[in-house]
Design a protein around this motif. Sequence first.
Motif, PDB file in Angstrom:
ATOM      1  N   ALA A 119       0.789  -1.226   0.000  1.00 28.30           N
ATOM      2  CA  ALA A 119       0.000   0.000   0.000  1.00 28.30           C
ATOM      3  C   ALA A 119       0.828   1.286   0.000  1.00 28.30           C
ATOM      4  N   PHE A 120       2.077   1.212   0.461  1.00 30.42           N
ATOM      5  CA  PHE A 120       2.874   2.430   0.629  1.00 30.42           C
ATOM      6  C   PHE A 120       4.285   2.268   0.090  1.00 30.42           C
ATOM      7  N   ARG A 121       4.917   3.401  -0.116  1.00 32.96           N
ATOM      8  CA  ARG A 121       6.366   3.452  -0.314  1.00 32.96           C
ATOM      9  C   ARG A 121       6.894   4.528   0.636  1.00 32.96           C
ATOM     10  N   VAL A 122       8.146   4.414   0.992  1.00 33.93           N
ATOM     11  CA  VAL A 122       8.751   5.326   1.962  1.00 33.93           C
ATOM     12  C   VAL A 122       9.423   6.477   1.235  1.00 33.93           C
ATOM     13  N   ASP A 123       9.082   7.682   1.601  1.00 29.67           N
ATOM     14  CA  ASP A 123       9.773   8.862   1.087  1.00 29.67           C
ATOM     15  C   ASP A 123      10.949   9.237   1.984  1.00 29.67           C
ATOM     16  N   GLU A 124      10.773   9.014   3.311  1.00 36.83           N
ATOM     17  CA  GLU A 124      11.801   9.459   4.254  1.00 36.83           C
ATOM     18  C   GLU A 124      11.594   8.759   5.594  1.00 36.83           C
ATOM     19  N   ALA A 125      12.696   8.491   6.270  1.00 33.97           N
ATOM     20  CA  ALA A 125      12.666   8.009   7.662  1.00 33.97           C
ATOM     21  C   ALA A 125      13.960   8.463   8.311  1.00 33.97           C
ATOM     22  N   ARG A 126      13.824   9.144   9.457  1.00 36.78           N
ATOM     23  CA  ARG A 126      15.012   9.644  10.143  1.00 36.78           C
ATOM     24  C   ARG A 126      14.776   9.731  11.647  1.00 36.78           C
ATOM     25  N   ILE A 127      15.882   9.802  12.364  1.00 31.83           N
ATOM     26  CA  ILE A 127      15.850   9.893  13.815  1.00 31.83           C
ATOM     27  C   ILE A 127      15.763  11.369  14.210  1.00 31.83           C
ATOM     28  N   LEU A 128      14.930  11.661  15.203  1.00 29.31           N
ATOM     29  CA  LEU A 128      14.741  13.028  15.707  1.00 29.31           C
ATOM     30  C   LEU A 128      15.160  13.118  17.177  1.00 29.31           C
ATOM     31  N   PHE A 129      15.344  14.319  17.642  1.00 28.16           N
ATOM     32  CA  PHE A 129      15.580  14.623  19.069  1.00 28.16           C
ATOM     33  C   PHE A 129      16.817  13.920  19.615  1.00 28.16           C
ATOM     34  N   GLU A 130      17.875  13.843  18.799  1.00 32.45           N
ATOM     35  CA  GLU A 130      19.081  13.151  19.234  1.00 32.45           C
ATOM     36  C   GLU A 130      20.101  14.078  19.878  1.00 32.45           C
ATOM     37  N   ARG A 131      19.650  15.285  20.240  1.00 35.90           N
ATOM     38  CA  ARG A 131      20.488  16.228  20.976  1.00 35.90           C
ATOM     39  C   ARG A 131      19.662  16.842  22.104  1.00 35.90           C
ATOM     40  N   ALA A 132      20.349  17.144  23.192  1.00 40.44           N
ATOM     41  CA  ALA A 132      19.682  17.823  24.304  1.00 40.44           C
ATOM     42  C   ALA A 132      19.430  19.278  23.911  1.00 40.44           C
ATOM     43  N   ASP A 133      18.468  19.915  24.593  1.00 40.20           N
ATOM     44  CA  ASP A 133      18.231  21.336  24.324  1.00 40.20           C
ATOM     45  C   ASP A 133      19.328  22.176  24.983  1.00 40.20           C
ATOM     46  N   ALA A 134      19.209  23.487  24.890  1.00 41.73           N
ATOM     47  CA  ALA A 134      20.242  24.393  25.402  1.00 41.73           C
ATOM     48  C   ALA A 134      20.482  24.229  26.898  1.00 41.73           C
ATOM     49  N   ASP A 135      19.463  23.769  27.632  1.00 40.89           N
ATOM     50  CA  ASP A 135      19.597  23.550  29.079  1.00 40.89           C
ATOM     51  C   ASP A 135      20.099  22.155  29.414  1.00 40.89           C
ATOM     52  N   GLY A 136      20.361  21.328  28.385  1.00 36.67           N
ATOM     53  CA  GLY A 136      20.823  19.962  28.626  1.00 36.67           C
ATOM     54  C   GLY A 136      19.702  18.970  28.882  1.00 36.67           C
ATOM     55  N   THR A 137      18.462  19.372  28.594  1.00 30.18           N
ATOM     56  CA  THR A 137      17.300  18.506  28.812  1.00 30.18           C
ATOM     57  C   THR A 137      17.015  17.705  27.546  1.00 30.18           C
ATOM     58  N   TRP A 138      16.801  16.401  27.726  1.00 27.99           N
ATOM     59  CA  TRP A 138      16.477  15.505  26.610  1.00 27.99           C
ATOM     60  C   TRP A 138      14.964  15.402  26.470  1.00 27.99           C
ATOM     61  N   LEU A 177      11.289   9.015  15.969  1.00 28.72           N
ATOM     62  CA  LEU A 177      11.418   8.422  14.640  1.00 28.72           C
ATOM     63  C   LEU A 177      10.392   9.095  13.736  1.00 28.72           C
ATOM     64  N   PHE A 178      10.878   9.784  12.709  1.00 27.98           N
ATOM     65  CA  PHE A 178      10.024  10.471  11.748  1.00 27.98           C
ATOM     66  C   PHE A 178       9.972   9.642  10.481  1.00 27.98           C
ATOM     67  N   VAL A 179       8.767   9.384   9.998  1.00 26.38           N
ATOM     68  CA  VAL A 179       8.585   8.602   8.774  1.00 26.38           C
ATOM     69  C   VAL A 179       7.569   9.320   7.891  1.00 26.38           C
ATOM     70  N   ARG A 180       7.904   9.427   6.605  1.00 24.99           N
ATOM     71  CA  ARG A 180       6.966   9.967   5.626  1.00 24.99           C
ATOM     72  C   ARG A 180       6.697   8.871   4.599  1.00 24.99           C
ATOM     73  N   LEU A 181       5.428   8.473   4.492  1.00 22.24           N
ATOM     74  CA  LEU A 181       5.004   7.425   3.560  1.00 22.24           C
ATOM     75  C   LEU A 181       4.143   8.044   2.466  1.00 22.24           C
ATOM     76  N   ARG A 182       4.110   7.383   1.337  1.00 19.18           N
ATOM     77  CA  ARG A 182       3.268   7.814   0.217  1.00 19.18           C
ATOM     78  C   ARG A 182       2.460   6.608  -0.257  1.00 19.18           C
ATOM     79  N   PRO A 183       1.143   6.803  -0.468  1.00 19.26           N
ATOM     80  CA  PRO A 183       0.355   5.686  -1.005  1.00 19.26           C
ATOM     81  C   PRO A 183       0.868   5.261  -2.378  1.00 19.26           C
ATOM     82  N   LYS A 184       0.845   3.961  -2.641  1.00 20.24           N
ATOM     83  CA  LYS A 184       1.295   3.462  -3.950  1.00 20.24           C
ATOM     84  C   LYS A 184       0.295   3.743  -5.056  1.00 20.24           C
ATOM     85  N   ARG A 185      -0.985   3.811  -4.727  1.00 18.94           N
ATOM     86  CA  ARG A 185      -1.991   4.043  -5.772  1.00 18.94           C
ATOM     87  C   ARG A 185      -2.068   5.493  -6.163  1.00 18.94           C
TER      88      ARG A 185
END
Length: 177
Positions: free
Chosen positions: A143-162, A169-177
């Motif tokens: 039903a789908f194909r993948v346009d993009e998949a990547r890891i997010l939030f892999e750094r702490a903010d300016a205060d060192g908070t995670w 995990l960010f994923v962008r899918l596109r319908p095949k039809r």
Amino acid sequence: AHRYGNAILTRHAIGASDVVKLQPLDDYRVAGWVRIEFNGRPLNVYVTHLHYKPEGGAIRARQIADVLAFIDRTGEQAPAIIGGDFNTGDGAPELAALSPRFSSAYRAAHPDQDVDAPAHTTLNPHMGHPAQRIDHVFFQTDAFRVDEARILFERADADGTWASDHFGLFVRLRPKR
């Protein structure tokens, strides 16, 4: 008894929803489901959080079987996406039951890479976790194909908070039809 919670956030209207307890019941795991309308078509979105112990592959296999039965019961021929904390790499034997119908979005977006290598971790090693990618989005292969998949939030903010002890995990899918 308590259950591990899951959430599906959507800006689309929810047409149907349900939750199912996964076996064994004393592991307190569930899978959730919503059916939304996306681009004028129904779409089933499932979420789960599977057993966490590294030696728990047989338990996760049973939970995957429960998730697939849940999809069969609620799917009504609409395409499906499954996301969540699977507590294992997507090459793990217990996830093999998904492969006839579903593909790993991250693996599909990075076909020439060892996506179970530490560089692709979704567990935050800065919080004492091993570098492993245990969070996944699986899409219905026909039903789908993948346009993009990547890891997010892999750094702490300016205060060192995670953001979390897991990266996003960010994923962008596109319908095949």
